[in-house]
Design a protein around this motif. Structure first.
Motif, PDB file in Angstrom:
ATOM      1  N   ARG A  53      35.372  35.521  37.827  1.00 14.84           N
ATOM      2  CA  ARG A  53      35.436  36.850  37.779  1.00 14.84           C
ATOM      3  C   ARG A  53      36.615  37.679  37.183  1.00 14.84           C
ATOM      4  N   VAL A  68      34.062  38.645  48.098  1.00 21.71           N
ATOM      5  CA  VAL A  68      33.020  38.484  47.117  1.00 21.71           C
ATOM      6  C   VAL A  68      32.430  37.033  46.959  1.00 21.71           C
ATOM      7  N   SER A  74      28.907  35.764  47.884  1.00 19.84           N
ATOM      8  CA  SER A  74      28.088  35.077  46.907  1.00 19.84           C
ATOM      9  C   SER A  74      27.547  33.855  47.055  1.00 19.84           C
ATOM     10  N   LEU A 129      34.899  43.633  52.107  1.00 25.71           N
ATOM     11  CA  LEU A 129      33.867  43.860  50.810  1.00 25.71           C
ATOM     12  C   LEU A 129      33.606  45.227  50.658  1.00 25.71           C
ATOM     13  N   PHE A 154      34.843  47.872  47.698  1.00 26.42           N
ATOM     14  CA  PHE A 154      34.228  48.743  46.974  1.00 26.42           C
ATOM     15  C   PHE A 154      34.562  50.543  47.103  1.00 26.42           C
ATOM     16  N   THR A 171      37.165  50.036  41.462  1.00 27.52           N
ATOM     17  CA  THR A 171      37.679  48.959  40.463  1.00 27.52           C
ATOM     18  C   THR A 171      38.970  49.196  40.131  1.00 27.52           C
ATOM     19  N   LEU A 182      36.845  43.228  39.087  1.00 21.97           N
ATOM     20  CA  LEU A 182      35.458  43.373  38.965  1.00 21.97           C
ATOM     21  C   LEU A 182      35.015  43.996  37.632  1.00 21.97           C
ATOM     22  N   MET A 190      31.778  42.920  36.685  1.00 28.38           N
ATOM     23  CA  MET A 190      30.857  43.004  37.643  1.00 28.38           C
ATOM     24  C   MET A 190      30.167  44.677  37.273  1.00 28.38           C
ATOM     25  N   PRO A 197      28.572  48.217  38.365  1.00 31.53           N
ATOM     26  CA  PRO A 197      28.344  49.053  39.657  1.00 31.53           C
ATOM     27  C   PRO A 197      27.084  48.485  40.515  1.00 31.53           C
ATOM     28  N   GLU A 252      25.681  45.569  39.882  1.00 26.65           N
ATOM     29  CA  GLU A 252      25.685  44.341  40.518  1.00 26.65           C
ATOM     30  C   GLU A 252      26.646  44.161  41.824  1.00 26.65           C
ATOM     31  N   SER A 253      27.518  45.083  41.990  1.00 30.06           N
ATOM     32  CA  SER A 253      28.446  45.292  43.320  1.00 30.06           C
ATOM     33  C   SER A 253      27.625  45.822  44.259  1.00 30.06           C
TER      34      SER A 253
END
Length: 1438
Positions: free
Chosen positions: A1262, A1323, A1327, A1354, A1358, A1362, A1369, A1372, A1374, A1376-1377
């Motif tokens: 990532r 993350v 995951s 987490l 957020f 980022t 991130l 990734m 937004p 996906e987050s």
């Protein structure tokens, strides 16, 4: 004379032949002859003939015995006889006859004021006869004067002047005897005007005409301004005095009317008027008029000029005064002022001006043009005008007098029109007068109200630039009176809106107490666009601030940001960063389709326009040719005045004319443009400086003319005797603010890019120009340079003095020599220009950069300057040698080096070149283009470092003899240089020029060699030092320097701050790799034994290096190999090297685990290097620590090849690291999966550690996808390992736990990865776990605690965005987050009810944090802890 009569010459013609005959009765014969002649001769013709040369010749031959008495006796006898016959006195008769002769001579002359040659000849004869009559008292002056006015034709002016000059009748007597005063006044005025016009006739004698005019003006002045009159003639003289005054006033009116003609088509009239005015100057210089009369006349004339035809009010004049500057005033008017100023002192002029303003209605045009002329032509006027303004304002606020107030404002604006070379700007004056608590208005509320009432009344008449000054620099107002200011600002902004000057252009002023000036929105938008492009270059993503602005600041985004971003231009063939950002915004639907299409069309139009520019360039050049030629002509005139010391007083006026012609070239600015120029920001790209096409010719002409003038003046006078013209010239140029960007761009081209190729004249001229630019630095805005300027500058906006340090670079041998030439010329000129300045003033006005540059280049190029023996004799300033055609700059620079003033400067701290500054210059020199050979360069380095800077005190820029401190300075400076060069080389579209890429951004390699030499010397000193000298452990100075620099960068979490720290760390790593490996390892003497000390390196690795490690848990091979090689080299000093090495590797297991993790990563490459090194150094069995690592790698290889069923795992995490990296290299995860199944229960910790490394792999995919790790495969592998752990019922939650070290057996693993990876553990956690059912994972009581902890972290990630996480991130989106957070939330909601009740006992602290981030989740967990039930409906958070 009748036909029968003969001329006297004919009667006497034959007498010369008989001169030898004796005349017995000569006297009787003579009397008889004279009687006969007198009875038969015309008396008028007699007077004309008696003075002729032919008559005198015959008469002399007639009587040699008594030559002189014959004509006199003859004329007198004839007049007496005629007078006796007529019964009148002979004096009266002669006067009448002479007057008739005057009339006869003047016949048919008409309106002429001058005689022709024949008339002038006859008049000369008559005047000679009248002189003879006067000697015999046979002529009456007064009667003759009266008779001349009775003639039918008017008297010719030249006749009157010759009568005066030959002392027949003075002009005063002629004037006194004219009974008709009006006619006399009319005659004098008309004749004097015609006489002034006659001066343009080349056929006439100019000197005679000037003499005539001067004599008449002298008579008029002497009679018109007498203070006393003789008794008995008082009435008559008073009448003449009035006539003379009236004539002078009418002539003045004639001159003023000519000056007021707007078209001025009659050039002859202007020349005639100038001729009249020139007479004033001649009177003042010749001293023919008493000083009292002259002073009285000039004072009266000045009053008449200032009050002539007063029609405009002050409020009307304030709207028109822009066109009344000195350069735009009629030359007749300025000439008149300059002639009048001659007899006055400056103080008298100011007093008179104030008196007229207070007592009379004035012609504001004349008053203001007088102020401009006074400022331009009088050196003391600026100070006196300021005093006048002070008096006017004080009186205005004392009496609340509106008239004095408007007078002060109109005068100061007029003064400011002449530019900064003459007077301070209006903005500076307004700030000084009203911008502080000591302002004129601060005495009372009444004074404050008076000020704002006055300013409000001015608003309808104000130009935008003045309104902008009042708003940008408002008067100081106490808080309780703030409404008065707000009311005025509102009114002023409304007026600006009428001018279509946007209100936003001044910014917002809600916080009126702020001292900061407002920034124009369009400038701010351009700055925002540049910043956004920079962020986009570094991240590849649309900046968050831009995305937020598109939503929350829609108005600014659409009206300012997008237009600034989509400014039409020629699009590059390969899309640049700006185009890439535009495309990204378009794809994100942040730029409307039609707006984007319009942008593309406009860019095409710009390209077509540029293609057509070549065709129109000739036309444009021809349009500019005439204004440029006019400007060149005035510059040539200025050069002539500069080289003539007698005309230095005319230089300021000529510079004002040059300024006006420059306006003609540049075009006159509109009011709104002039207002915008007040907040001008100069942008300069040092790599590609730009000069506007329309300004190119003017800038080149100004600089060329300045250089030529400098050389021309220097060939005649030293700088201190050249006057103030260079300063006035430069200030005049600075006054044209719109020209400044092009001017500085051109200077950048000449100095930065073309310096070595410039001629000596250009170098000297530009150096002088730069000296005076520094003098006028307050007139020049800050220069905003490109973003790739050296980071060491720490700011992008440079003052004009700081700019020269970046233009005078020393990159090649040629540029070093140019720098020496330029600085030598600049300093030599400065010392010669201001020889009388005190040392303190000299230091305060001189830019230290020039002195420091010379301290660098002169010893570099001259061996003599390196010695301490150059103090032998004081040298003169080498200006004479510089201005000589044959210049030797090395000799001149050395001469300056020995000069007393220069030596005194070097005693001041601000002028002393420090070691860091010297290093930055030397690092910038390209060795392959250096003027010094490698040996010469090495010799220079040894002298500078060891002989100069090392012994010099630290206060003077040296090191106090401390070699360790010198090494620290070298390291810090090298890092600074690399930072600056790296930022330059990383700039997109950077020119790939060898001059720009200095040794690939590293600098001169010779400096690195000097650093290595010093470090080795320090290491040897440390080894040889006795034990008593090292009583305690000393911090490794290398890592101390690194740590201090990292602290100086701060701990900001923004992307830019983190990238800057990362770049600094990479450069520090490069420094480390360039040093001997043994430098990393310290040694400590403990009695007779020597032990290795790696504490400082371990600290550096744990805090800094692991944050730039490869794949999250391994340092780079270079730094890993460097450490191990240093470890082996340092162990040579130890009594038992193998034991020391093993001890350090054992210490690494707990103190610096990333070292062993890195060894596991690179062991395949590292093993042969280390073992061969060991054999070379010791030739003994390898240390047990290294042997253990080798055996561990062999065990892993056998295990993967299925040759062994188990692994050597004394330290499980190290075995797991070797296994993990071996699998990565060999890509044999399937084999390892099979092998893991064969492991017994004792391998549980090994599997947990292996699971952690797989999780780190997933995070690395990532964070750094460019390293080639497949995120999906990494996640799949981690899932398989997790499933295996669950099947074995192994405890794996500890690898995610943030518990303290003593409570977490796997905490050491966290020391092997970067902080960024640790932050992203949540993350990875969710995951993984979302792919399992909660019931399969909840087998430990701590699971809920870890799950909630990971969930809150987490959410915090957020919330931080980022930009806080950095590039981690970026892969990734937004969505996906958000999907990950939803999945984690759902998992936790399902897992909560399935957790045992004991899991909720230690969640109080986490629950409070969860309440802040997700209160509904807390409520659900609380419910789960109470009854185990969970609401069926899903709680939607997003």
């Amino acid at each position: 004379m009748s036909a029968g009569e003969k001329a006297l010459s004919a009667l006497l013609a034959g007498r010369s032949k008989k001169q030898n005959c004796e005349c017995k009765n000569e006297q009787k014969l003579k009397e008889a002859a004279l009687h006969i002649l007198s009875c038969h001769h015309n008396l008028g013709d007699l007077l004309l003939e008696v003075g002729s040369s032919e008559w005198n010749k015959q008469l002399l031959s007639f009587s040699a015995a008594n030559e002189a008495s014959v004509p006199e006796q003859f004329v007198v006898s004839a007049l007496q006889d005629q007078a006796f016959m007529l019964g009148v006195p002979v004096e009266i008769l002669s006067a009448r006859i002479a007057a008739r002769n005057i009339e006869k001579i003047s016949a048919e002359s008409g309106q002429a004021v001058m005689l022709n040659a024949e008339q002038r000849k006859k008049l000369s004869c008559l005047l000679q006869s009248l002189k003879d009559l006067l000697t015999h008292n046979a002529f009456c002056r007064m009667r003759f004067a009266q008779e001349t006015w009775k003639l039918q034709s008017p008297l010719i002016l030249e006749v009157a002047w010759r009568l005066h000059r030959e002392s027949i009748v003075s002009l005063e007597e002629l004037l006194e005897n004219n009974p008709d005063a009006p006619a006399l006044e009319e005659w004098l005025c008309s004749c004097l005007c015609r006489l002034c016009h006659q001066t343009q006739d080349p056929s006439l004698d100019t000197e005679m005409l000037e003499s005539m005019l001067t004599d008449f003006v002298t008579v008029l002045l002497h009679n018109g301004f007498q203070k006393t009159f003789e008794l008995g003639k008082k009435l008559q003289l008073q009448k003449i005095s009035k006539v003379c005054c009236a004539v002078l006033e009418r002539m003045l009116t004639w001159a003023l009317d000519a000056a007021a003609e707007k078209k001025q088509e009659e050039a002859s009239t202007l020349k005639a008027v100038k001729c009249w005015l020139c007479a004033f100057g001649m009177m003042a210089s010749q001293g023919t008029v008493p000083p009292e009369s002259l002073h009285q006349f000039f004072s009266h004339t000045l009053t008449q000029v200032l009050t002539y035809n007063a029609q405009l009010t002050a409020f009307e004049a304030i709207h028109l005064q822009r066109d009344w500057s000195f350069a735009r005033t009629s030359p007749v008017l300025t000439m008149l002022y300059r002639k009048l100023f001659v007899v006055f002192k400056a103080e008298e002029l100011m007093h008179h001006l104030q008196l007229v303003l207070e007592t009379s209605e004035v012609n504001w045009h004349h008053v203001l043009s007088c102020v401009s002329t006074l400022l331009v032509c009088h050196p003391q006027a600026q100070h006196l005008i300021k005093d006048l303004l002070d008096r006017l304002l004080r009186k205005a606020f004392e009496d609340y007098d509106l008239e004095n107030m408007i007078t002060a404002f109109i005068i100061v604006r007029q003064a400011a029109l002449e530019g900064p070379a003459i007077f301070m700007s209006y903005a500076e004056w307004f700030k000084a007068a009203f911008g502080s608590t000591s302002g004129y208005h601060s005495s009372s509320k009444k004074a404050l109200v008076f000020l704002f009432k006055f300013l409000s009344e001015l608003v309808p008449l104000e130009a935008p630039q003045y309104l902008k000054v009042h708003i940008m620099h408002p008067p100081f107002v106490p808080i309780k009176y703030r409404p008065f200011l707000l009311e005025y600002i509102t009114l002023a902004k409304t007026r600006l809106a009428d001018f279509k000057v946007a209100i936003e252009d001044m910014g917002l002023y809600e916080d009126l107490s702020s001292v900061k000036e407002a920034v124009q929105p369009h400038c701010q938008a351009l700055h925002d666009v540049e910043k956004a492009i920079q962020i986009f270059e570094n991240t590849g993503k649309i900046p968050t601030s831009v995305m937020e602005a598109s939503i929350f600041r829609r108005s600014y985004y659409t009206s300012r940001f997008i237009p600034a971003l989509l400014a039409p231009r020629v699009l590059p063939e390969t899309p640049d960063s700006r185009m890439a950002l535009i495309d990204s915004l378009k794809r994100a639907e942040k730029i409307p389709v039609n707006t984007y299409a319009t942008y593309i069309e406009e860019c095409k139009a710009v390209k077509e326009k540029l293609l057509q520019a070549d065709e129109s360039m000739e036309i444009e050049a021809s349009d500019l040719r005439e204004p440029l030629e006019l400007l060149k002509a005035e510059l040539d005139t200025l050069r002539l005045l500069i080289t003539d010391q007698n005309k230095h007083g005319e230089v300021p006026a000529q510079i004002a004319v040059v300024s006006d012609k420059l306006v003609g070239v540049l075009g006159r600015m509109k009011d709104e443009d002039e207002a915008a120029s007040l907040s001008l920001r100069i942008k300069l790209n040092l790599s590609i400086p730009e000069v506007e096409q329309q300004d190119q010719g003017a800038v080149d002409l100004l600089l060329t003319s300045f250089c030529q003038s400098v050389m021309a003046a220097s060939s005649s006078f030293p700088p201190d005797r050249q006057g103030a013209w260079p300063s006035l010239f430069v200030k005049m140029v600075c006054g044209h603010r719109r020209l400044l960007p092009s001017l500085l761009g051109r200077l950048c081209q000449l100095i930065y890019h073309q310096g070595p190729s410039l001629s000596d004249a250009h170098v000297i001229g530009l150096a002088v120009f730069v000296i005076h630019l520094n003098e006028a630095k307050s007139l020049i805005p800050e220069v905003e340079t490109c973003s790739w300027l050296p980071h060491s500058a720490s700011k992008r906006c440079l003052s004009i003095t700081e700019l020269w340090d970046y233009l005078l670079v020393c990159r090649t041998g040629e540029s070093v020599i140019f720098c020496m030439r330029f600085c030598t010329a600049a300093l030599s000129y400065y010392f010669c220009k201001f020889p009388s300045l005190s040392h303190a003033c000299l230091c305060s006005l001189l830019h230290p950069g020039f002195v420091k540059k010379l301290q660098y280049v002169v010893p570099r190029l001259s061996l003599e300057a390196r010695g301490r023996g150059y103090d032998g004799y004081p040298a003169e300033v080498p200006w004479k040698t510089l201005s000589h055609p044959a210049i030797c700059y090395r000799k001149s620079a050395l001469c300056l080096w020995k000069q007393t003033q220069f030596k005194e400067l070097l005693q001041e701290k601000e002028f002393q070149l420090t070691l860091q500054e010297w290093l930055l210059m030397e690092l910038g020199v390209q060795p392959d283009e250096d003027v010094l050979s490698p040996c010469e360069r090495q010799e220079f380095h040894y002298w500078a470092l060891y002989q100069h800077f090392l012994p010099v005190p630290a206060a003077a820029g040296g090191c106090d003899g401390d070699l360790r401190e010198m090494c620290a300075v070298l390291i810090g400076t090298i890092l600074d240089f690399c930072q600056s060069s790296r930022s330059e080389l990383d700039k997109p579209n950077h020119l790939k020029d060898s001059k720009c890429s200095i040794s690939h951004g590293r600098g001169s390699p010779d400096i690195y060699c000097r650093l290595q030499e010093m470090l080795l010397e320090l290491e040897l000193e440390h080894k040889k030092a006795p034990p008593a000298s090292c009583p305690r452990r000393e911090e490794h100075f290398l890592f101390r320097v690194f740590q201090e620099r990292q602290k100086a960068l701060g701990s900001g979490s923004s992307l830019g701050d983190r990238l800057l720290r990362q770049q600094e760390l990479l450069l520090q790593t490069r420094i480390v790799l360039g040093l001997p490996p043994s430098v990393l390892i310290a040694t400590q003497k403990r009695g007779n034994k020597i032990a290795l000390d790696c504490e400082d390196f371990f600290c550096f690795a744990n805090t800094e290096l692991r944050n730039i490690c490869s794949r999250g848990c391994a340092l780079s091979y270079d730094i890993t190999s460097h450490f191990f090689r240093g470890l082996l080299s340092a162990s040579l000093e130890c009594h038992k090297p193998a034991q020391e090495v093993t001890a350090i590797l054992t210490l690494c297991q707990t103190t610096c685990p990333i070292i062993l993790c890195s060894a596991a990563c690179w062991w395949q490459r590292l093993e042969p290097v280390l073992f061969s090194e060991w054999n070379r150094l010791f030739g003994a069995p390898v240390a047990q620590g290294l042997q253990s690592l080798k055996e561990l790698q062999s065990s892993v290889s056998r295990f993967l090849s299925l040759e062994a069923a188990s692994l050597v795992s004394d330290i499980p995490w190290i075995s797991a690291a070797f296994l993990h990296f071996t699998v990565q290299r060999q890509m044999v995860r399937e084999k390892m999966a099979e092998g893991l199944k064969r492991l017994g229960p004792e391998a549980e910790q090994l599997l947990v550690n292996l699971f952690f490394f797989s999780v780190v792999d997933f995070i690395s995919a990532r964070v750094t996808p460019q390293e080639g790790v497949d995120a999906h495969k990494a996640l799949d592998w981690s899932s398989k390992l997790l499933q295996g752990l669950e099947e074995r019922r192994a405890s794996w939650l500890a690898v995610f736990s943030s518990a303290v070290k003593d409570q977490n057996p796997y905490q050491v693993l966290h020391g092997t990865v970067s902080h960024q990876h640790l932050r992203l553990l949540p993350v990875a956690f969710y995951s993984l776990v979302v792919t399992f059912e909660p019931g399969h994972l909840i087998k430990e009581q701590t699971f809920l605690y870890v799950a909630i902890d990971m969930y809150t972290q987490l959410l915090q990630l957020f919330m931080d965005g980022t930009t806080a996480v950095g590039p981690s991130l970026h892969s990734m989106e937004p969505e996906e987050s958000l999907a990950l957070i939803r999945g984690a939330r759902q998992f936790l909601l399902r897992a909560g009810p399935q957790c045992p009740q004991g899991s909720f006992s230690s969640l109080q602290q986490l629950m409070s944090l969860c309440e802040d981030l997700d209160p509904e989740m807390k409520a659900a967990l609380v419910n789960s802890s109470d009854d185990g039930d969970l609401l069926d409906e899903e709680l939607l958070l997003f």
